[in-house]
Scaffold this motif. Structure first.
Motif, mmCIF file in Angstrom:
data_model
loop_
_atom_site.group_PDB
_atom_site.id
_atom_site.type_symbol
_atom_site.label_atom_id
_atom_site.label_comp_id
_atom_site.label_asym_id
_atom_site.label_seq_id
_atom_site.Cartn_x
_atom_site.Cartn_y
_atom_site.Cartn_z
ATOM 1 N N TRP A 14 -91.282 -21.442 -33.985
ATOM 2 C CA TRP A 14 -92.401 -22.335 -33.668
ATOM 3 C C TRP A 14 -93.325 -22.476 -34.876
ATOM 4 O O TRP A 14 -93.745 -23.584 -35.223
ATOM 5 C CB TRP A 14 -93.155 -21.805 -32.452
ATOM 6 C CG TRP A 14 -94.199 -22.734 -31.936
ATOM 7 C CD1 TRP A 14 -94.000 -23.824 -31.141
ATOM 8 C CD2 TRP A 14 -95.607 -22.644 -32.143
ATOM 9 N NE1 TRP A 14 -95.209 -24.418 -30.850
ATOM 10 C CE2 TRP A 14 -96.212 -23.706 -31.466
ATOM 11 C CE3 TRP A 14 -96.419 -21.766 -32.852
ATOM 12 C CZ2 TRP A 14 -97.571 -23.927 -31.470
ATOM 13 C CZ3 TRP A 14 -97.782 -21.973 -32.859
ATOM 14 C CH2 TRP A 14 -98.356 -23.047 -32.170
ATOM 15 N N PHE A 31 -88.951 -27.155 -33.243
ATOM 16 C CA PHE A 31 -89.682 -27.153 -31.978
ATOM 17 C C PHE A 31 -88.731 -27.131 -30.784
ATOM 18 O O PHE A 31 -88.991 -26.465 -29.785
ATOM 19 C CB PHE A 31 -90.628 -28.354 -31.884
ATOM 20 C CG PHE A 31 -91.808 -28.281 -32.807
ATOM 21 C CD1 PHE A 31 -92.470 -27.083 -33.044
ATOM 22 C CD2 PHE A 31 -92.271 -29.420 -33.449
ATOM 23 C CE1 PHE A 31 -93.555 -27.019 -33.895
ATOM 24 C CE2 PHE A 31 -93.368 -29.377 -34.298
ATOM 25 C CZ PHE A 31 -94.005 -28.168 -34.515
ATOM 26 N N SER A 34 -95.475 -25.398 -26.828
ATOM 27 C CA SER A 34 -94.347 -26.052 -27.489
ATOM 28 C C SER A 34 -94.115 -27.486 -27.014
ATOM 29 O O SER A 34 -93.732 -28.351 -27.806
ATOM 30 C CB SER A 34 -93.069 -25.244 -27.266
ATOM 31 O OG SER A 34 -93.185 -23.975 -27.857
#
Length: 88
Positions: free
Chosen positions: A29, A48, A67
């Motif tokens: 991330w 992602f 996210s």
């Protein structure tokens, strides 16, 4: 490659070797954010997506919540509007 990117790649490898999906997700991330803010959209999107999958696999609701919109924003920047709508 910048020193901090090398450190992140090293951390990612450690988490993967340990089988720590949550730790790997966190690093992926962060790497995705690095690419996003350096305007490397396709690489950011790939990171992602991977992070989201790892967070879903570990049922990390907080990071899933972080996210989804980050992926959506990256998709919007890449003009993938229909898919972005699924994440924002």
């Amino acid at each position: 490659m910048l020193e901090h990117r090398m450190i992140m790649e090293e951390a990612l490898q450690i988490y993967r070797n340990l089988g720590d999906h949550k730790g790997a997700g966190n690093v992926v991330w962060v790497i995705g954010n690095w690419y996003h803010f350096h305007l490397e959209g396709e690489t950011a999107i790939a990171n992602f997506r991977e992070a989201l999958e790892l967070f879903q696999a570990t049922d990390d609701k907080t990071m899933i919540a972080w996210s989804q919109p980050r992926l959506g924003t990256a998709l919007l920047r890449a003009r993938q509007v229909k898919e972005a709508a699924e994440h924002i």
